[in-house]
Design an enzyme around this catalytic site. Structure first.
Site, mmCIF file in Angstrom:
data_model
loop_
_atom_site.group_PDB
_atom_site.id
_atom_site.type_symbol
_atom_site.label_atom_id
_atom_site.label_comp_id
_atom_site.label_asym_id
_atom_site.label_seq_id
_atom_site.Cartn_x
_atom_site.Cartn_y
_atom_site.Cartn_z
ATOM 1 N N ARG A 57 38.988 34.404 49.471
ATOM 2 C CA ARG A 57 38.837 35.009 50.800
ATOM 3 C C ARG A 57 40.197 35.341 51.389
ATOM 4 O O ARG A 57 41.208 34.807 50.922
ATOM 5 C CB ARG A 57 38.167 33.983 51.744
ATOM 6 N N ASP A 61 38.011 33.488 56.913
ATOM 7 C CA ASP A 61 37.569 32.684 55.763
ATOM 8 C C ASP A 61 36.249 33.214 55.218
ATOM 9 O O ASP A 61 35.794 32.767 54.163
ATOM 10 C CB ASP A 61 37.436 31.201 56.149
ATOM 11 N N ARG A 69 31.304 22.559 51.657
ATOM 12 C CA ARG A 69 29.993 22.232 51.079
ATOM 13 C C ARG A 69 29.658 23.167 49.923
ATOM 14 O O ARG A 69 28.500 23.313 49.548
ATOM 15 C CB ARG A 69 28.915 22.309 52.129
HETATM 16 P P1 AMP Z 1 31.267 28.814 57.906
HETATM 17 O O1 AMP Z 1 31.282 29.027 59.387
HETATM 18 O O2 AMP Z 1 29.926 28.496 57.353
HETATM 19 O O3 AMP Z 1 31.947 29.900 57.162
HETATM 20 O O4 AMP Z 1 32.100 27.477 57.639
HETATM 21 C C1 AMP Z 1 33.400 27.277 58.115
HETATM 22 C C2 AMP Z 1 33.981 26.057 57.448
HETATM 23 O O5 AMP Z 1 33.176 24.912 57.704
HETATM 24 C C3 AMP Z 1 34.094 26.157 55.942
HETATM 25 O O6 AMP Z 1 35.253 25.465 55.549
HETATM 26 C C4 AMP Z 1 32.862 25.434 55.458
HETATM 27 O O7 AMP Z 1 32.997 24.924 54.175
HETATM 28 C C5 AMP Z 1 32.741 24.326 56.490
HETATM 29 N N1 AMP Z 1 31.363 23.843 56.644
HETATM 30 C C6 AMP Z 1 30.322 24.496 57.208
HETATM 31 N N2 AMP Z 1 29.214 23.732 57.169
HETATM 32 C C7 AMP Z 1 29.549 22.580 56.547
HETATM 33 C C8 AMP Z 1 28.851 21.390 56.197
HETATM 34 N N3 AMP Z 1 27.568 21.213 56.479
HETATM 35 N N4 AMP Z 1 29.552 20.432 55.569
HETATM 36 C C9 AMP Z 1 30.845 20.579 55.282
HETATM 37 N N5 AMP Z 1 31.558 21.651 55.589
HETATM 38 C C10 AMP Z 1 30.930 22.655 56.210
HETATM 39 MG MG MG Z 2 32.533 30.312 55.445
#
Ligand code: AMP
Ligand code: MG
Length: 537
Positions: free
Chosen positions: A211, A281, A114
């Protein structure tokens, strides 16, 4: 405020030089379909159009960083660009491909699900900043999610990244906070109660958004060509001072990443920041705090605390565990770049040395936090150890404690227990809970501290100044962000802007702002958003 109208704004003439897309391999497919993307570092993707973008706040320092003035920030073009509705000449929007270890397990391809990078601005000083929209719609990496972000998490990211910057913590920055005028459905605690929430987009700014997981993915897939390209690119663009890529330079690069990561964690521990999701990540290759999700600020000093309900059982990412987790993550990065080096020993040595590097940096930081001249292990190991213990005797607000300690009179050793304790009382959530033994133990520590300061011979005024330069008065307490969110969800953005302003000077006493330095109120103890957050954002 006066806004002077001109015909053209620098915003429309920003200079972009998109090195990332120019030098690294692109996904040959351009349709917006979720997929595994091989041998490519990114996919071209345009942000999704939104209905009614509205600017809630922007950071003037970040605007300046990319040569924008106030007038630009209030222009409708600004809102259109940073909501993703308009792509400027020179921008080449894309989503990055990366993988990562999540909660200790290899998760395969993740990527910018996103986040959409707009391009790299080069400012008048020749500095390069990547602009990235978070919450700007689906990408090939969105997996099962919607590519969007809600207002509450965007307010938290916007305010916290700027607060961290002003605290002196390495971090990605935030330029703008814009609501989309559209709603986004979230099941905040994954308990089957989804709710429509206002959507929002933050424009994040950093020299690079790479990252640890960016390197891990190619390595895990055995795609050593792309791995090498990416590592060489990183060294040439973001670490040019260490020289042209070679095995030796790869090792020096890894060493520097370890150092920067250790520095970042030392700062987190200094200010009481708990990231909450230290997956690989979410570890920046530049050692910047990145991806503000279910983070939190330590209020009562509890090394076992994590705000992240998704991690409530194992508490992998709890406050006191962050230094070790960083080392675990660095170990994953070492594994990932091993194919370029093909010698385990020097990598292992660097990883093992991280413990020393971290400990040394943390000792220096604790010395500063206590206003001492240097770290003397014969006395200061014990002094710090006992401090760690007394801070846990009863609920003690870490931020207030250090500010009150700076006020302690260390020049007269004749104070009674009562006098000594009186100065610290504000830091306790339930002063009545302190037993006689607790009080004696705290006073003993305070007397040891007084003597230690006297050994240094630092006058109290000087010591206070030193301490107040590293121990903030104002941090973004969890409940403060939540109050700003509550108001914003009702259409009032005053508090967001007030906090943004307050947190520009976190070490200064600020007139009429004392209430923002207060302990967490009781209502916030167990409230969602204040003490409990999930990954849902
Ligand atoms: P995060 O835990 O926020 O670091 O996200 C982990 C993964 O999930 C990353 O690849 C983000 O881009 C993806 N992600 C988190 N929230 C969303 C969302 N609402 N839509 C699409 N991808 C998401
Ligand atoms: Mg993330």
């Amino acid at each position: 405020m006066t806004i002077v109208a001109t015909n053209s704004t620098p915003l429309s003439t920003l200079h972009f030089d998109n090195r990332f897309v120019r030098e690294l391999p692109a996904d040959p497919l351009t349709e917006n379909q979720r997929r595994q993307v091989m041998k490519s570092c990114y996919s071209y993707i345009e942000p999704t159009q939104v209905k009614h973008p509205q600017l809630l706040a922007y950071s003037k320092e970040v605007a300046q960083l990319i040569d924008l003035d106030e007038q630009d920030c209030f222009s409708s073009l600004f809102t259109q660009v940073f909501s993703g509705n308009k792509v400027l000449n020179g921008m080449q929007p894309y989503a990055q491909c990366y993988g990562g270890h999540q909660f200790g397990n290899w998760a395969g391809q993740l990527g910018d699900g996103r986040a959409i990078n707009l391009g790299e601005v080069v400012n008048q000083q020749g500095q390069r900043h990547t602009l990235q929209l978070k919450g700007a719609g689906e990408t090939p990496y969105s997996r099962s999610a919607d590519g969007l972000a809600v207002l509450r998490s965007s307010v938290r990211e916007f305010l916290c990244s700027e607060a961290m910057f002003h605290l002196g913590v390495p971090t990605t920055r935030a330029l703008s906070l814009i609501t989309t005028g559209e709603s986004v459905v979230r099941d905040m605690f994954y308990d089957g109660r989804p709710k429509a929430e206002p959507g929002a987009i933050v424009c994040r700014v950093a020299p690079s958004f790479l990252r640890f997981g960016s390197y891990e993915l190619f390595s895990a897939r055995g795609d050593i060509d792309t791995l090498k390209q990416l590592v060489d690119y990183t060294i040439r663009t973001d670490f040019p001072h260490i020289g042209e890529p070679s095995v030796e330079v790869y090792l020096n690069w890894f060493k520097e990443v370890c150092e920067r990561t250790a520095d970042m964690i030392v700062h987190w521990m200094r200010v009481g920041f708990v990231h909450g999701v230290m997956n690989t990540d979410n570890m920046s290759i530049l050692g910047l705090t990145i991806d503000y999700g279910p983070y939190g600020w330590l209020e009562d000093y509890n090394p076992d605390w994590t705000p992240n309900t998704t991690d409530a059982n194992s508490r992998r990412y709890r406050f006191g565990h962050q230094p070790q987790i960083a080392q675990w993550n660095l170990f994953q990065l070492a594994n990932a770049i091993y194919p370029l080096i093909e010698q385990a020993e020097p990598l292992q040595e660097i990883i093992q040395n991280y413990t020393h590097v971290y400990t040394e940096k943390w000792q220096l930081m604790r010395t500063d936090k206590l206003g001492l001249n240097s770290f003397v292990s014969e006395t200061d190991d014990a002094l710090n150890h006992e401090l760690h213990e007394i801070l846990q005797l009863a609920e003690t607000d870490m931020t207030i404690f250090y500010r009150k300690l700076a006020d302690l009179d260390t020049e007269s050793l004749e104070q009674s227990d009562q006098q000594l304790l009186a100065s610290l009382m504000d830091a306790y959530y339930a002063p009545d809970a302190l037993t006689t033994n607790d009080k004696t133990r705290i006073c003993n520590w305070l007397r040891d501290y007084q003597k230690r300061v006297q050994l240094d011979g630092t006058p109290d005024t000087v010591r206070k100044q030193k301490m107040n330069a590293v121990n903030p008065k104002y941090v973004l307490r969890n409940y403060m962000a939540q109050l700003a969110i509550d108001e914003a969800e009702q259409g009032d953005f005053t508090l967001i802007n007030e906090l943004l302003e307050l947190l520009r000077h976190p070490y200064d006493e600020q007139i009429d702002m004392e209430h923002h330095a207060a302990k967490r109120p009781d209502w916030a103890r167990e409230r969602a958003g204040c003490s409990m957050l999930s990954c849902s954002s």
